[in-house]
Design an enzyme around this catalytic site. Structure first.
Site, PDB file in Angstrom:
ATOM      1  N   ARG A  58       0.829  -1.218   0.000  1.00  0.00           N
ATOM      2  CA  ARG A  58       0.000   0.000   0.000  1.00  0.00           C
ATOM      3  C   ARG A  58       0.856   1.257   0.000  1.00  0.00           C
ATOM      4  O   ARG A  58       0.419   2.314  -0.471  1.00  0.00           O
ATOM      5  CB  ARG A  58      -0.956  -0.031   1.193  1.00  0.00           C
ATOM      6  CG  ARG A  58      -2.001  -1.122   1.049  1.00  0.00           C
ATOM      7  CD  ARG A  58      -2.757  -1.339   2.336  1.00  0.00           C
ATOM      8  NE  ARG A  58      -2.374  -2.591   2.972  1.00  0.00           N
ATOM      9  CZ  ARG A  58      -2.542  -2.844   4.259  1.00  0.00           C
ATOM     10  NH1 ARG A  58      -3.076  -1.936   5.047  1.00  0.00           N
ATOM     11  NH2 ARG A  58      -2.177  -4.009   4.768  1.00  0.00           N
ATOM     12  N   GLU A  95       3.981 -10.537  13.343  1.00  0.00           N
ATOM     13  CA  GLU A  95       3.281 -11.064  14.514  1.00  0.00           C
ATOM     14  C   GLU A  95       3.643 -12.531  14.731  1.00  0.00           C
ATOM     15  O   GLU A  95       3.866 -12.971  15.854  1.00  0.00           O
ATOM     16  CB  GLU A  95       1.785 -10.886  14.316  1.00  0.00           C
ATOM     17  CG  GLU A  95       1.073 -10.650  15.618  1.00  0.00           C
ATOM     18  CD  GLU A  95      -0.332 -10.160  15.394  1.00  0.00           C
ATOM     19  OE1 GLU A  95      -0.650  -9.739  14.261  1.00  0.00           O
ATOM     20  OE2 GLU A  95      -1.115 -10.228  16.349  1.00  0.00           O
TER      21      GLU A  95
HETATM   22  C1  PRP Z   1       0.626  -3.514   6.592  1.00  0.00           C
HETATM   23  C2  PRP Z   1       0.770  -2.019   6.419  1.00  0.00           C
HETATM   24  C3  PRP Z   1       2.172  -1.771   6.893  1.00  0.00           C
HETATM   25  C4  PRP Z   1       2.348  -2.822   7.993  1.00  0.00           C
HETATM   26  C5  PRP Z   1       2.225  -2.181   9.344  1.00  0.00           C
HETATM   27  O1  PRP Z   1       1.235  -4.168   5.520  1.00  0.00           O
HETATM   28  O2  PRP Z   1       0.555  -1.616   5.074  1.00  0.00           O
HETATM   29  O3  PRP Z   1       3.142  -1.973   5.864  1.00  0.00           O
HETATM   30  O4  PRP Z   1       1.293  -3.781   7.820  1.00  0.00           O
HETATM   31  O5  PRP Z   1       2.382  -3.128  10.378  1.00  0.00           O
HETATM   32  P1  PRP Z   1       3.549  -3.046  11.465  1.00  0.00           P
HETATM   33  O6  PRP Z   1       3.696  -1.578  11.858  1.00  0.00           O
HETATM   34  O7  PRP Z   1       3.021  -3.873  12.606  1.00  0.00           O
HETATM   35  O8  PRP Z   1       4.795  -3.593  10.870  1.00  0.00           O
HETATM   36  P2  PRP Z   1       1.174  -5.761   5.326  1.00  0.00           P
HETATM   37  O9  PRP Z   1       2.348  -6.383   6.025  1.00  0.00           O
HETATM   38  O10 PRP Z   1      -0.197  -6.218   5.705  1.00  0.00           O
HETATM   39  O11 PRP Z   1       1.448  -5.920   3.773  1.00  0.00           O
HETATM   40  P3  PRP Z   1       0.604  -5.476   2.450  1.00  0.00           P
HETATM   41  O12 PRP Z   1       0.640  -3.944   2.376  1.00  0.00           O
HETATM   42  O13 PRP Z   1       1.405  -6.092   1.362  1.00  0.00           O
HETATM   43  O14 PRP Z   1      -0.792  -5.995   2.591  1.00  0.00           O
HETATM   44  N1  ADE Z   2      -1.478  -3.577   9.282  1.00  0.00           N
HETATM   45  C1  ADE Z   2      -1.242  -3.915  10.563  1.00  0.00           C
HETATM   46  N2  ADE Z   2      -2.347  -3.751  11.324  1.00  0.00           N
HETATM   47  C2  ADE Z   2      -3.324  -3.274  10.470  1.00  0.00           C
HETATM   48  C3  ADE Z   2      -4.686  -2.881  10.644  1.00  0.00           C
HETATM   49  N3  ADE Z   2      -5.296  -2.950  11.830  1.00  0.00           N
HETATM   50  N4  ADE Z   2      -5.363  -2.444   9.558  1.00  0.00           N
HETATM   51  C4  ADE Z   2      -4.752  -2.387   8.343  1.00  0.00           C
HETATM   52  N5  ADE Z   2      -3.487  -2.746   8.120  1.00  0.00           N
HETATM   53  C5  ADE Z   2      -2.768  -3.177   9.173  1.00  0.00           C
END
Ligand code: PRP
Ligand code: ADE
Length: 173
Positions: A58, A95
């Site tokens: 994203r 996590e």
């Molecule tokens: C989500 C979000 C951040 C991250 C935040 O991405 O877009 O990059 O989680 O979480 P954190 O602060 O606990 O590290 P995700 O890992 O879901 O990947 P995606 O954007 O490819 O769906």
């Molecule tokens: N990435 C980690 N935690 C999230 C949340 N609660 N919503 C969307 N993206 C996330």
């Protein structure tokens, strides 16, 4: 218009107990998307940024728009195995278990001023790893910016403790 109203909250996704903050509704709303980008870039509108680093996936959408607005270059921070040229990488905690992120070795030059961009900061595992990787390349992280902060999870505080200034637009408890 309140920016937080443009974000959709989905309970129990991707697993029970998590409220997923879905920015696709904000991206699909022309006024909200423009306003979010305008607000995110506001401190750097004078042109201090050389490169915007966007975190997969994203952070690519937002980072591209931010880079265009700041007349900066865009560089992707990708999950392992996606970049075709020589890379630098760092492992980081999720996590459950660990993952690895990569950047092209020549994507950022020593001394360049970098703005890190993602949609959301939760535990900060992703953003602190990206910041560490970018610093290891000799660059200067001017700041990290996100549309959404989940302050209870402490990610923004971790970045601040690393001397990375943090800009967020909306906090959800
Ligand atoms: C989500 C979000 C951040 C991250 C935040 O991405 O877009 O990059 O989680 O979480 P954190 O602060 O606990 O590290 P995700 O890992 O879901 O990947 P995606 O954007 O490819 O769906
Ligand atoms: N990435 C980690 N935690 C999230 C949340 N609660 N919503 C969307 N993206 C996330």
């Amino acid at each position: 218009m309140n920016l937080s109203d443009a974000i959709r909250s989905i309970p129990d996704y991707p697993k029970p107990g998590i409220v997923f903050r879905d920015i696709t509704t904000l991206l699909g709303n022309a006024r909200a998307f423009r306003r979010a980008i305008d607000e995110l870039v506001q401190p750097w509108a004078g042109g201090k940024i050389d490169k915007v680093a966007g975190i997969e996936a994203r952070g690519f959408i937002l980072g591209g728009a931010v880079a265009h607005q700041l007349s900066a270059g865009f560089v992707p921070v990708r999950k392992k195995g996606k970049l075709p040229h020589e890379t630098v990488s760092i492992a980081y905690s999720l996590e459950y278990g660990v993952d690895e992120m990569e950047m092209h070795k020549d994507a950022i030059l020593p001394g360049e001023r970098v703005l890190l961009v993602d949609d959301l900061i939760a535990t900060g595992g992703t953003a602190t790893a990206a910041a560490t990787l970018i610093r290891s390349m000799g660059a200067v992280i001017e700041a990290a910016c996100f549309i959404v902060d989940l302050p209870e999870l402490g990610g923004a505080a971790k970045l601040t403790a690393m001397d990375v200034p943090v800009r967020t637009l909306i906090a959800f408890e």
